[in-house]
Design a protein around this motif. Structure first.
Motif, PDB file in Angstrom:
ATOM      1  N   GLY B 519       0.803  -1.223   0.000  1.00  0.00           N
ATOM      2  CA  GLY B 519       0.000   0.000   0.000  1.00  0.00           C
ATOM      3  C   GLY B 519       0.827   1.259   0.000  1.00  0.00           C
ATOM      4  O   GLY B 519       0.336   2.319   0.378  1.00  0.00           O
ATOM      5  N   SER B 520       2.094   1.159  -0.385  1.00  0.00           N
ATOM      6  CA  SER B 520       2.992   2.321  -0.374  1.00  0.00           C
ATOM      7  C   SER B 520       3.066   2.954   1.006  1.00  0.00           C
ATOM      8  O   SER B 520       3.119   4.172   1.156  1.00  0.00           O
ATOM      9  CB  SER B 520       2.546   3.383  -1.397  1.00  0.00           C
ATOM     10  OG  SER B 520       2.337   2.798  -2.651  1.00  0.00           O
ATOM     11  N   THR B 521       3.049   2.114   2.029  1.00  0.00           N
ATOM     12  CA  THR B 521       3.029   2.626   3.405  1.00  0.00           C
ATOM     13  C   THR B 521       4.391   2.548   4.088  1.00  0.00           C
ATOM     14  O   THR B 521       4.574   3.120   5.153  1.00  0.00           O
ATOM     15  CB  THR B 521       2.050   1.809   4.272  1.00  0.00           C
ATOM     16  OG1 THR B 521       2.483   0.439   4.274  1.00  0.00           O
ATOM     17  CG2 THR B 521       0.634   1.892   3.751  1.00  0.00           C
ATOM     18  N   THR B 522       5.327   1.808   3.506  1.00  0.00           N
ATOM     19  CA  THR B 522       6.552   1.521   4.246  1.00  0.00           C
ATOM     20  C   THR B 522       7.364   2.782   4.534  1.00  0.00           C
ATOM     21  O   THR B 522       7.683   3.069   5.689  1.00  0.00           O
ATOM     22  CB  THR B 522       7.409   0.484   3.501  1.00  0.00           C
ATOM     23  OG1 THR B 522       6.556  -0.569   3.066  1.00  0.00           O
ATOM     24  CG2 THR B 522       8.469  -0.098   4.404  1.00  0.00           C
ATOM     25  N   THR B 523       7.690   3.533   3.493  1.00  0.00           N
ATOM     26  CA  THR B 523       8.498   4.737   3.717  1.00  0.00           C
ATOM     27  C   THR B 523       7.806   5.714   4.671  1.00  0.00           C
ATOM     28  O   THR B 523       8.433   6.154   5.639  1.00  0.00           O
ATOM     29  CB  THR B 523       8.844   5.424   2.383  1.00  0.00           C
ATOM     30  OG1 THR B 523       9.492   4.459   1.557  1.00  0.00           O
ATOM     31  CG2 THR B 523       9.750   6.615   2.589  1.00  0.00           C
ATOM     32  N   PRO B 524       6.534   6.074   4.438  1.00  0.00           N
ATOM     33  CA  PRO B 524       5.916   7.036   5.354  1.00  0.00           C
ATOM     34  C   PRO B 524       5.615   6.472   6.753  1.00  0.00           C
ATOM     35  O   PRO B 524       5.128   7.206   7.603  1.00  0.00           O
ATOM     36  CB  PRO B 524       4.627   7.458   4.636  1.00  0.00           C
ATOM     37  CG  PRO B 524       4.363   6.387   3.658  1.00  0.00           C
ATOM     38  CD  PRO B 524       5.658   5.761   3.293  1.00  0.00           C
ATOM     39  N   SER B 525       5.869   5.199   6.992  1.00  0.00           N
ATOM     40  CA  SER B 525       5.758   4.643   8.343  1.00  0.00           C
ATOM     41  C   SER B 525       7.123   4.576   8.998  1.00  0.00           C
ATOM     42  O   SER B 525       7.317   5.033  10.130  1.00  0.00           O
ATOM     43  CB  SER B 525       5.185   3.215   8.317  1.00  0.00           C
ATOM     44  OG  SER B 525       3.950   3.157   7.684  1.00  0.00           O
ATOM     45  N   VAL B 526       8.048   3.953   8.276  1.00  0.00           N
ATOM     46  CA  VAL B 526       9.344   3.621   8.868  1.00  0.00           C
ATOM     47  C   VAL B 526      10.249   4.848   8.962  1.00  0.00           C
ATOM     48  O   VAL B 526      10.885   5.084   9.997  1.00  0.00           O
ATOM     49  CB  VAL B 526      10.038   2.505   8.043  1.00  0.00           C
ATOM     50  CG1 VAL B 526      11.418   2.205   8.595  1.00  0.00           C
ATOM     51  CG2 VAL B 526       9.170   1.247   8.035  1.00  0.00           C
ATOM     52  N   ALA B 527      10.299   5.646   7.893  1.00  0.00           N
ATOM     53  CA  ALA B 527      11.202   6.797   7.906  1.00  0.00           C
ATOM     54  C   ALA B 527      10.857   7.776   9.037  1.00  0.00           C
ATOM     55  O   ALA B 527      11.755   8.206   9.765  1.00  0.00           O
ATOM     56  CB  ALA B 527      11.211   7.484   6.537  1.00  0.00           C
ATOM     57  N   PRO B 528       9.573   8.119   9.238  1.00  0.00           N
ATOM     58  CA  PRO B 528       9.258   9.025  10.347  1.00  0.00           C
ATOM     59  C   PRO B 528       9.570   8.413  11.722  1.00  0.00           C
ATOM     60  O   PRO B 528       9.991   9.137  12.625  1.00  0.00           O
ATOM     61  CB  PRO B 528       7.755   9.270  10.214  1.00  0.00           C
ATOM     62  CG  PRO B 528       7.418   8.908   8.825  1.00  0.00           C
ATOM     63  CD  PRO B 528       8.384   7.849   8.414  1.00  0.00           C
ATOM     64  N   ALA B 529       9.354   7.111  11.863  1.00  0.00           N
ATOM     65  CA  ALA B 529       9.650   6.466  13.147  1.00  0.00           C
ATOM     66  C   ALA B 529      11.148   6.510  13.424  1.00  0.00           C
ATOM     67  O   ALA B 529      11.588   6.815  14.541  1.00  0.00           O
ATOM     68  CB  ALA B 529       9.135   5.029  13.148  1.00  0.00           C
ATOM     69  N   ALA B 530      11.927   6.216  12.385  1.00  0.00           N
ATOM     70  CA  ALA B 530      13.387   6.261  12.546  1.00  0.00           C
ATOM     71  C   ALA B 530      13.847   7.695  12.818  1.00  0.00           C
ATOM     72  O   ALA B 530      14.704   7.939  13.664  1.00  0.00           O
ATOM     73  CB  ALA B 530      14.071   5.724  11.289  1.00  0.00           C
TER      74      ALA B 530
END
Lengths: 208, 753
Positions: B519-530
């Motif tokens: 769902g194109s969710t990985t970058t906008p989930s993981v990058a902000p968390a990191a």
């Protein structure tokens, strides 16, 4: 509809199709065309079937191996399962994708379509054998620089095909690169970057 | 009113595919600080992958490559029948074959598609397992079936489920559709068809299961380690806390590896029975049978437009075929992309006796965009308007066709502008098909919308070790987009390091939680968390340095592994020195907590394609695709461009080649391989030019980044089809646009004349 008076014991292809066509009942799928049971070999792992084998000697990435192979074993199976060289990948297992490409006496072949028996005495290069210790092959380095991969599963095959391409044509143009790599499929669709990598590598190799 | 769905279906457990996809309500999220305006040194630039060396030397271990001591080869016997009663399964001969360690019956009763699991074996090696499969005696009672949409829709067709084969699953409307048609100067009605596609990831689906007493470890080629873990816990009825799922490298998924798979359960059951690890690798053929597909669509759009280009009404009717499971919701583009006050959508699933569908890179949107954007192109020709102008005329700034809430940011206009400029849009045929000669060229375009937001509660940890080394940890998975690399760049940027100096740990369920890579969710989930964790780490380091240097923390900046007095750069302390004084490591927890709910968050883009059509052979050659995207801030330009290039390539492949063809007489696919199921190869690839609007979304997360996995996959098929229309003057409303369809269309044009 055909008559159903004759009951055959074996299941044929015709029965199979008939079963679909008429929605016939009671068709049994019991293949009876198996080869004779093999002899049994007792090993540490327990009993395993024993097949006749033949000794071959191959040189893989400049290392010599002498091993017994079964007639049915492919070079891909030998590399991956026996020599633990898992960089060469199995994707289609029938010569359609190019992911299993290795160099056999310098010529790129689909190792999934190459019987190990027939490689007796040959020199084989796999992806693991390209780098000179820590120093990457220029094509490998170019693949990194140009991001010429995504999942990376087809990358070893593409790199090996590229090595073969540049061996025969030191300065290929775009069309030549495309046709040189036409035997490999990149499902992630990163071809454009792969062309760039091969082109960059050819320049680097030409100037060094 | 339609309920807003957040990435429906992505989290779906594949074992439950018969069920209607769940609605996922989004909780009220906490408001994040807006992304900083600061100039970044690494973010936004091109960074080569930190794991590149492993990939190019063949050292990257994929699930296929993993070997465990005593590991057995698991194989599954699948039904050759599309519909049949399993009368009996006799495993005795297989069981007695030397080398066989476990056998399992997996099915009683009805099998509903060719490829459904019936029995399984685990043996010392592949050939013994294959032999054992052939010794299993299954008696089937074949039943009538329907494997094509046409057949399944017929009256009296064999039913797939207890309900009728055609089921409505979406009903949406706004405004007054009849009024809208009355207001129109021109009303058109067109039919569009898209074929069933197969994901065909390079690495076929594979799982390894290993028990240590009550504990289960699974290595899986998956896009969703936590879904696999939780699914296994449910199915095997053991606590999730005793299951560990590991994903190392993975050879592509495109949606087909999003949930728990039935063969993973089989591997676990066989391993338990055999008391040894079991590895199951699916075959290439299985890929066309039983691990998902993109549902076909059969869409009718009726729409009205005023002479000035204002859309007045759109009506979409869609029949979509996803095998035994629901088809794809193809209506999102028509609902959202353009301002249109009067809209009606009716969508129906047509069940067939084929394997269940799975999300396929931009589920529903590829099909929906092909139809909608083709329709826009024909509308524009009908009122003699530049197709790009028609799209601009109906530009929306709020979602749901301008009737919903405002977009937090929308750079579609920028994409239109940069894309049109780059392809030189003025070169197009002013009237479709006005060119002469055997080889005709044309330009076409299409717009794109997708979600691409992050998942709340995504966690990432940053560990600062005493020796100064830094680790970033998250239970996400890299499916080919370069997740490891952007985790490293985000961390490195914030802590003044080089990306290669950061160690990245991902792909295990013992790490902090992260959702599926879909769902194109990985970058906008993981990058902000990191980034959140890294900012906390940076703050800690600044405070420690301030104490040491007798300064305020606000006076300290991080530069090149040192904490420096910004007013006096000669005064500094190395990170390593600060951490060396500690007795143990320091861990910082980062989290992506969400975004304000009063805005809509979407990704946008526009593709412009140039094609050449051979009017004698019907061959289409795509020459160039300019792909302009607004996915918020681009974190790594290099890998972002690769995403776009890959998306366009797959879109071209869809437009020209891809189709799973079912045989109505055998109930099996006739092209379950990579040769007859044609995929674009290097000879088919156009020049691809990725462009980014690179707008920083002010609210979505602390980086202003949106997803980019699906967006470039969406509009390219439609843009290519529209370019073909522009070249030959007749619209081919069916993909793949194989030469026979092109010739057929040209004939249609002749007849019309």
């Amino acid at each position: 509809m055909e008559k159903k008076s004759k009951k055959r014991k074996t299941f044929t292809r015709r029965d199979f199709l008939k079963g679909f066509g008429g929605g016939a009942l009671g068709a049994a799928v019991v293949p009876k065309y198996l080869p004779p049971a093999p002899a049994v070999l007792q090993t540490k792992e327990g009993k395993i079937p024993h097949y006749s084998r033949k000794q071959i000697t191959i040189t893989v990435n400049q290392k010599n191996y002498s091993l017994e192979v079964e007639p049915r074993e492919t070079l891909l199976q030998v590399l991956r399962e026996r020599l633990n060289l898992t960089g060469t990948k199995m994707t289609c297992d029938r010569g359609e994708c190019g992911d299993c490409t290795v160099l056999l006496d310098g010529i790129p072949v689909y190792s999934c379509l190459t019987l190990a028996l027939r490689t007796d005495g040959a020199k084989i290069t796999t992806i693991e054998g390209l780098a000179d210790k820590e120093k990457l092959h220029p094509i490998q380095q170019a693949f990194i620089d140009k991001d010429a991969y995504q999942c990376g599963f087809c990358t070893p095959g593409f790199i090996i095909s590229s090595v073969a391409l540049l061996k025969g044509n030191k300065n290929p143009d775009l069309e030549e690169i495309k046709s040189g790599l036409a035997g490999n499929i990149c499902r992630c669709g990163n071809y454009s970057n792969i062309y760039e990598a091969v082109s960059a590598a050819s320049k680097r190799m030409g100037s060094s | 009113m339609r309920k807003r769905k957040e990435l429906s279906g992505i989290e779906e457990d594949s074992l439950l595919y018969h069920e209607e996809f769940r609605d996922k309500e989004t909780e009220e999220p906490a408001v994040l600080p807006a992304p900083e305006k600061e100039e970044f040194k690494i973010l936004g630039k091109s960074t080569t992958r930190i794991d590149g060396q492993k990939i190019v030397t063949g050292q990257a271990l994929y699930t296929h490559d993993i070997k465990l001591r005593g590991m057995l080869c698991g194989k599954i016997l699948r039904s050759p029948f599309a519909c049949a009663e399993v009368v009996s399964v006799d495993l005795s001969e297989a069981q007695n074959l030397p080398g066989v360690h476990a056998v399992l019956q997996l099915r009683t009763g009805r099998v509903n598609y060719a490829g459904e699991q019936v029995a399984a074996v685990a043996a010392v090696d592949e050939k013994t397992a294959d032999k054992a499969l052939r010794l299993i005696k299954v008696i089937y009672n074949p039943l009538p079936f329907a494997v094509t949409e046409e057949k399944a829709k017929q009256e009296g067709a064999p039913r797939v489920h207890q309900v009728a084969n055609v089921q409505k699953f979406n009903d949406y409307s706004r405004g007054d559709i009849e009024k809208g048609f009355k207001e129109a100067d021109v009303v058109l009605e067109r039919n569009y068809k898209t074929a069933v596609e197969v994901h065909q990831p390079a690495e076929t689906h594979a799982s390894i299961a290993k028990w240590d007493g009550e504990r289960l470890t699974v290595w899986d080629s998956t896009q969703a380690i936590f879904n696999v873990r939780d699914g296994l816990a449910r199915v095997l009825k053991i606590p999730a806390s005793r299951i560990k799922v590991i994903k190392t490298y993975m050879g592509g998924g495109f949606g087909s590896k999003l949930g728990l798979n039935d063969y993973t359960v089989v591997a676990a059951l066989l391993a338990k029975k055999a008391k040894r690890p079991v590895k199951i690798i699916l075959s290439r053929k299985d890929n066309s049978l039983c691990v998902g597909n993109r549902p076909s669509s059969h869409q009718t759009i009726k729409g009205g437009v005023k002479k000035d280009g204002t859309l007045t009404a759109l009506h979409l009717k869609n029949y979509t075929c996803g095998g035994i499971s629901r088809g794809d919701q193809c209506s999102e583009p028509i609902i959202d992309v353009y301002r249109c006050p009067n809209l009606k959508v009716e969508e129906y699933s047509v069940f067939t006796h084929t394997g269940a569908s799975r999300p396929t890179r931009a589920p529903g949107h590829v099909q929906g965009t092909f139809a909608l954007e083709g329709f826009m192109e024909e509308l524009a020709a009908e009122i003699n308007l530049d197709p790009l102008e028609l799209r601009k005329k109906n530009y929306s700034t709020k979602n749901e066709g301008d009737t919903g809430i405002p977009y937090s940011s929308k750079g579609l206009d920028k994409c239109y502008q940069s894309g049109a400029e780059k392809i030189d849009w003025q070169r197009r045929n002013k009237r479709p098909g006005e060119g002469k000669g055997r080889l005709r060229r044309g330009l076409g375009m299409a717009s794109q919308i997708w979600w691409g937001v992050g998942r709340e509660e995504t966690l990432a940890d940053i560990k600062l070790h005493q020796d100064g080394s830094v680790q970033v940890v998250c239970g996400t998975q890299d499916i080919g987009g370069g997740t490891r690399t952007y985790m490293a760049t985000v961390t490195a940027e914030t802590l003044g390091l080089k990306p290669k100096e950061v160690t990245v740990k991902i792909g295990e369920t013992v790490y902090p939680w992260c959702g599926s890579s879909g769902g194109s969710t990985t970058t906008p989930s993981v990058a902000p968390a990191a980034r959140d964790a890294a900012l906390k780490a940076a703050e800690y380091l600044k405070q420690q340095a301030a104490k040491k240097l007798n300064l305020e923390a606000s006076e300290v900046v991080i530069q090149d592994k040192k904490l420096v007095n910004k007013n006096n750069p000669s005064q500094s302390v190395a990170i390593k020195e600060l951490l060396g004084e500690r007795l143990w490591e320091k861990v910082f927890h980062g989290e992506y907590t969400g975004r304000p709910s009063e805005f809509a968050y979407n990704t946008f883009g526009a593709h412009f394609a140039e094609v050449q059509v051979d009017t004698e052979t019907g061959q289409i050659k795509v020459l160039k695709v300019v792909a302009a995207h607004d996915s918020g801030r681009i974190i790594n330009k290099l890998t972002a461009e690769s995403q776009v290039i890959g998306g366009v390539t797959q879109g071209v492949s869809t437009a020209l080649f891809e189709e799973r063809i079912m045989d109505d007489s055998t109930g099996n696919p006739v092209n379950p391989n990579m040769r007859d199921y044609k995929i674009a190869t290097s000879l088919d690839i156009p020049e691809i030019i990725p462009l980014f609007a690179d707008m920083i979304d002010p609210r979505i997360n602390n980086l202003g980044s949106k997803g980019l996995g699906e967006p470039p996959r969406i509009p390219s098929s439609a843009a290519v089809a529209n370019a073909v229309y522009n070249a030959i003057g007749v619209h081919i409303r069916e993909i793949p646009m194989t030469p026979d369809k092109v010739l057929e269309a040209l004939k249609r044009k002749e007849v019309a004349r």
